[in-house]
Scaffold this motif. Structure first.
Motif, PDB file in Angstrom:
ATOM      1  N   THR A  39       2.505 -22.287  32.878  1.00 49.74           N
ATOM      2  CA  THR A  39       3.605 -22.244  31.912  1.00 49.74           C
ATOM      3  C   THR A  39       4.543 -21.088  32.266  1.00 49.74           C
ATOM      4  OG1 THR A  39       2.360 -20.832  30.386  1.00 49.74           O
ATOM      5  CG2 THR A  39       2.210 -23.217  30.050  1.00 49.74           C
ATOM      6  N   ALA A  40       5.814 -21.278  31.975  1.00 50.61           N
ATOM      7  CA  ALA A  40       6.833 -20.239  32.127  1.00 50.61           C
ATOM      8  C   ALA A  40       7.570 -20.176  30.795  1.00 50.61           C
ATOM      9  CB  ALA A  40       7.776 -20.569  33.274  1.00 50.61           C
ATOM     10  N   GLU A  41       7.394 -19.079  30.075  1.00 49.67           N
ATOM     11  CA  GLU A  41       7.904 -18.996  28.713  1.00 49.67           C
ATOM     12  C   GLU A  41       8.838 -17.815  28.524  1.00 49.67           C
ATOM     13  OE1 GLU A  41       4.876 -19.778  25.599  1.00 49.67           O
ATOM     14  OE2 GLU A  41       3.464 -19.615  27.277  1.00 49.67           O
ATOM     15  N   SER A  42       9.895 -18.068  27.785  1.00 50.80           N
ATOM     16  CA  SER A  42      10.785 -16.996  27.361  1.00 50.80           C
ATOM     17  C   SER A  42      10.702 -16.876  25.847  1.00 50.80           C
ATOM     18  CB  SER A  42      12.208 -17.255  27.838  1.00 50.80           C
ATOM     19  OG  SER A  42      13.030 -16.142  27.551  1.00 50.80           O
ATOM     20  N   CYS A  43      11.404 -17.713  25.109  1.00 52.21           N
ATOM     21  CA  CYS A  43      11.483 -17.551  23.653  1.00 52.21           C
ATOM     22  C   CYS A  43      10.144 -17.722  22.939  1.00 52.21           C
ATOM     23  CB  CYS A  43      12.537 -18.479  23.060  1.00 52.21           C
ATOM     24  SG  CYS A  43      12.154 -20.233  23.207  1.00 52.21           S
ATOM     25  N   THR A  44       9.192 -18.410  23.545  1.00 45.99           N
ATOM     26  CA  THR A  44       7.882 -18.602  22.913  1.00 45.99           C
ATOM     27  C   THR A  44       6.914 -17.473  23.252  1.00 45.99           C
ATOM     28  OG1 THR A  44       7.317 -20.092  24.732  1.00 45.99           O
ATOM     29  CG2 THR A  44       8.020 -21.105  22.645  1.00 45.99           C
ATOM     30  N   GLY A  45       7.276 -16.599  24.155  1.00 46.25           N
ATOM     31  CA  GLY A  45       6.533 -15.378  24.402  1.00 46.25           C
ATOM     32  C   GLY A  45       5.050 -15.531  24.699  1.00 46.25           C
ATOM     33  N   GLY A  46       4.646 -16.607  25.333  1.00 47.42           N
ATOM     34  CA  GLY A  46       3.237 -16.806  25.664  1.00 47.42           C
ATOM     35  C   GLY A  46       2.464 -17.656  24.673  1.00 47.42           C
ATOM     36  N   MET A  47       3.153 -18.156  23.658  1.00 47.14           N
ATOM     37  CA  MET A  47       2.466 -18.954  22.636  1.00 47.14           C
ATOM     38  C   MET A  47       1.906 -20.257  23.189  1.00 47.14           C
ATOM     39  SD  MET A  47       5.144 -18.261  19.498  1.00 47.14           S
ATOM     40  CE  MET A  47       4.390 -19.421  18.359  1.00 47.14           C
ATOM     41  N   ILE A  48       2.575 -20.851  24.185  1.00 50.18           N
ATOM     42  CA  ILE A  48       2.081 -22.098  24.779  1.00 50.18           C
ATOM     43  C   ILE A  48       0.816 -21.814  25.571  1.00 50.18           C
ATOM     44  CG2 ILE A  48       2.598 -23.988  26.371  1.00 50.18           C
ATOM     45  CD1 ILE A  48       5.600 -23.521  25.584  1.00 50.18           C
ATOM     46  N   ALA A  49       0.833 -20.757  26.374  1.00 48.75           N
ATOM     47  CA  ALA A  49      -0.360 -20.373  27.131  1.00 48.75           C
ATOM     48  C   ALA A  49      -1.502 -20.052  26.183  1.00 48.75           C
ATOM     49  CB  ALA A  49      -0.045 -19.182  28.030  1.00 48.75           C
ATOM     50  N   ALA A  50      -1.207 -19.362  25.101  1.00 48.69           N
ATOM     51  CA  ALA A  50      -2.244 -19.030  24.124  1.00 48.69           C
ATOM     52  C   ALA A  50      -2.828 -20.293  23.493  1.00 48.69           C
ATOM     53  CB  ALA A  50      -1.682 -18.110  23.038  1.00 48.69           C
ATOM     54  N   ALA A  51      -1.974 -21.254  23.173  1.00 46.92           N
ATOM     55  CA  ALA A  51      -2.467 -22.511  22.595  1.00 46.92           C
ATOM     56  C   ALA A  51      -3.368 -23.229  23.593  1.00 46.92           C
ATOM     57  CB  ALA A  51      -1.298 -23.406  22.187  1.00 46.92           C
ATOM     58  N   CYS A  52      -2.973 -23.235  24.854  1.00 47.64           N
ATOM     59  CA  CYS A  52      -3.788 -23.890  25.890  1.00 47.64           C
ATOM     60  C   CYS A  52      -5.147 -23.210  26.019  1.00 47.64           C
ATOM     61  CB  CYS A  52      -3.070 -23.873  27.237  1.00 47.64           C
ATOM     62  SG  CYS A  52      -1.623 -24.941  27.321  1.00 47.64           S
ATOM     63  N   THR A  53      -5.142 -21.898  26.066  1.00 43.63           N
ATOM     64  CA  THR A  53      -6.396 -21.171  26.287  1.00 43.63           C
ATOM     65  C   THR A  53      -7.244 -21.044  25.032  1.00 43.63           C
ATOM     66  OG1 THR A  53      -5.281 -19.033  26.054  1.00 43.63           O
ATOM     67  CG2 THR A  53      -5.491 -19.939  28.285  1.00 43.63           C
ATOM     68  N   ASP A  54      -6.721 -21.478  23.898  1.00 42.04           N
ATOM     69  CA  ASP A  54      -7.553 -21.582  22.692  1.00 42.04           C
ATOM     70  C   ASP A  54      -8.581 -22.696  22.839  1.00 42.04           C
ATOM     71  OD1 ASP A  54      -6.589 -19.479  21.202  1.00 42.04           O
ATOM     72  OD2 ASP A  54      -5.252 -20.705  19.968  1.00 42.04           O
ATOM     73  N   ALA A 114       8.286 -25.204  31.214  1.00 42.18           N
ATOM     74  CA  ALA A 114       9.070 -23.997  30.984  1.00 42.18           C
ATOM     75  C   ALA A 114       9.881 -24.144  29.703  1.00 42.18           C
ATOM     76  CB  ALA A 114       9.997 -23.734  32.168  1.00 42.18           C
ATOM     77  N   VAL A 115      10.070 -23.002  29.034  1.00 40.54           N
ATOM     78  CA  VAL A 115      10.808 -22.974  27.772  1.00 40.54           C
ATOM     79  C   VAL A 115      11.702 -21.741  27.758  1.00 40.54           C
ATOM     80  CG1 VAL A 115      10.613 -22.853  25.263  1.00 40.54           C
ATOM     81  CG2 VAL A 115       8.882 -24.067  26.566  1.00 40.54           C
ATOM     82  N   THR A 116      12.968 -21.945  27.424  1.00 43.82           N
ATOM     83  CA  THR A 116      13.897 -20.828  27.231  1.00 43.82           C
ATOM     84  C   THR A 116      14.836 -21.196  26.088  1.00 43.82           C
ATOM     85  OG1 THR A 116      15.499 -19.360  28.304  1.00 43.82           O
ATOM     86  CG2 THR A 116      15.459 -21.655  29.080  1.00 43.82           C
ATOM     87  N   GLY A 117      15.032 -20.284  25.161  1.00 40.34           N
ATOM     88  CA  GLY A 117      15.851 -20.634  24.012  1.00 40.34           C
ATOM     89  C   GLY A 117      16.267 -19.447  23.178  1.00 40.34           C
ATOM     90  N   VAL A 118      16.931 -19.759  22.077  1.00 41.42           N
ATOM     91  CA  VAL A 118      17.408 -18.762  21.127  1.00 41.42           C
ATOM     92  C   VAL A 118      16.606 -18.949  19.836  1.00 41.42           C
ATOM     93  CG1 VAL A 118      19.404 -17.804  19.922  1.00 41.42           C
ATOM     94  CG2 VAL A 118      19.732 -18.976  22.117  1.00 41.42           C
ATOM     95  N   ALA A 119      15.625 -18.072  19.630  1.00 42.62           N
ATOM     96  CA  ALA A 119      14.764 -18.196  18.458  1.00 42.62           C
ATOM     97  C   ALA A 119      15.348 -17.522  17.224  1.00 42.62           C
ATOM     98  CB  ALA A 119      13.372 -17.622  18.767  1.00 42.62           C
ATOM     99  N   GLY A 120      16.299 -16.616  17.417  1.00 40.96           N
ATOM    100  CA  GLY A 120      16.970 -15.973  16.297  1.00 40.96           C
ATOM    101  C   GLY A 120      16.169 -14.838  15.690  1.00 40.96           C
ATOM    102  N   PRO A 121      16.630 -14.300  14.624  1.00 39.81           N
ATOM    103  CA  PRO A 121      17.830 -14.709  13.895  1.00 39.81           C
ATOM    104  C   PRO A 121      19.126 -14.278  14.583  1.00 39.81           C
ATOM    105  CG  PRO A 121      16.864 -12.825  12.801  1.00 39.81           C
ATOM    106  CD  PRO A 121      15.937 -13.195  13.934  1.00 39.81           C
ATOM    107  N   THR A 122      19.033 -13.386  15.587  1.00 39.63           N
ATOM    108  CA  THR A 122      20.230 -12.969  16.318  1.00 39.63           C
ATOM    109  C   THR A 122      20.243 -13.649  17.676  1.00 39.63           C
ATOM    110  OG1 THR A 122      19.101 -11.070  17.300  1.00 39.63           O
ATOM    111  CG2 THR A 122      20.231 -10.708  15.183  1.00 39.63           C
ATOM    112  N   GLY A 123      21.341 -13.478  18.400  1.00 36.96           N
ATOM    113  CA  GLY A 123      21.423 -13.984  19.766  1.00 36.96           C
ATOM    114  C   GLY A 123      22.118 -15.316  19.920  1.00 36.96           C
ATOM    115  N   GLY A 124      22.397 -15.983  18.838  1.00 40.91           N
ATOM    116  CA  GLY A 124      23.064 -17.274  18.926  1.00 40.91           C
ATOM    117  C   GLY A 124      24.562 -17.127  19.157  1.00 40.91           C
ATOM    118  N   SER A 125      25.176 -18.220  19.588  1.00 46.78           N
ATOM    119  CA  SER A 125      26.629 -18.270  19.790  1.00 46.78           C
ATOM    120  C   SER A 125      27.111 -19.653  19.377  1.00 46.78           C
ATOM    121  CB  SER A 125      26.974 -18.013  21.260  1.00 46.78           C
ATOM    122  OG  SER A 125      26.495 -19.081  22.061  1.00 46.78           O
TER     123      SER A 125
END
Length: 175
Positions: A39-54, A114-125
């Motif tokens: 997995t390659a994660e930005s906005c999820t910060g490792g949550m996908i890897a954590a879910a997998c390894t659970d 891979a995941v990259t996004g704007v999770a907020g609440p700031t950073g949006g445009s």
């Protein structure tokens, strides 16, 4: 009983049950084909890897997770060209696809997401409002990408991105 009549804890339990069911199916498909996931994660910060390894036994099918929250990490760890990030932005189809490709290049895996996004609440445009998330999956030698808009607060957007990425991964593995 409808979901509207369920408590927040009951809804979370349903989400966990669905996530666990998807992960079990993902693990079975990967094991069947002797594939490994990165997995390659930005906005999820490792949550996908954590879910997998659970999931017990994940070491048989999960290779590694890259948390590439900063632009420099995307470049250093995954080989995403800095010029691409500058031109298209970190939250873009091109960067998501490069992240998924980079996860394969820099691992022992043959399937990636891979995941990259704007999770907020700031950073949006205006062009990329809060809740904009780009996904990419490399499965069977093909890279697929999609963009979604999720509503809610930061936690809800990140949780939705985890669920969606794994649901779509399962779909690609079943195809």
């Amino acid at each position: 009983m409808t979901t509207a009549s369920l408590s927040k804890n009951e809804l979370l339990a349903l989400d966990h049950q669905a996530l666990d069911a998807n992960l079990t199916q993902i693990s079975l498909r990967l094991l069947k084909h002797r594939h490994r996931l990165a997995t390659a994660e930005s906005c999820t910060g490792g949550m996908i890897a954590a879910a997998c390894t659970d999931l017990s036994g994940a070491s048989d099918w999960f290779d590694r997770g890259f948390v590439t929250y900063s632009n420099a990490a995307k470049t250093d760890m995954l080989g995403v060209p800095a010029a691409m990030i500058e031109q298209d932005g970190a939250v873009s189809e091109a960067v998501a696809r490069a992240m998924a490709d980079g996860a394969l290049t820099h691992s022992q895996a043959n399937v990636s997401l891979a995941v990259t996004g704007v999770a907020g609440p700031t950073g949006g445009s205006d062009a990329k409002p809060v809740g904009t998330v780009w996904f990419a999956w490399c499965v069977g030698g093909q890279t697929h990408s999609e963009m979604q808009h999720f509503a809610g607060d930061r936690a809800a957007i990140r949780a939705a991105a985890v669920r969606y990425s794994l649901q779509r991964l399962l779909g690609f593995l079943l195809a």
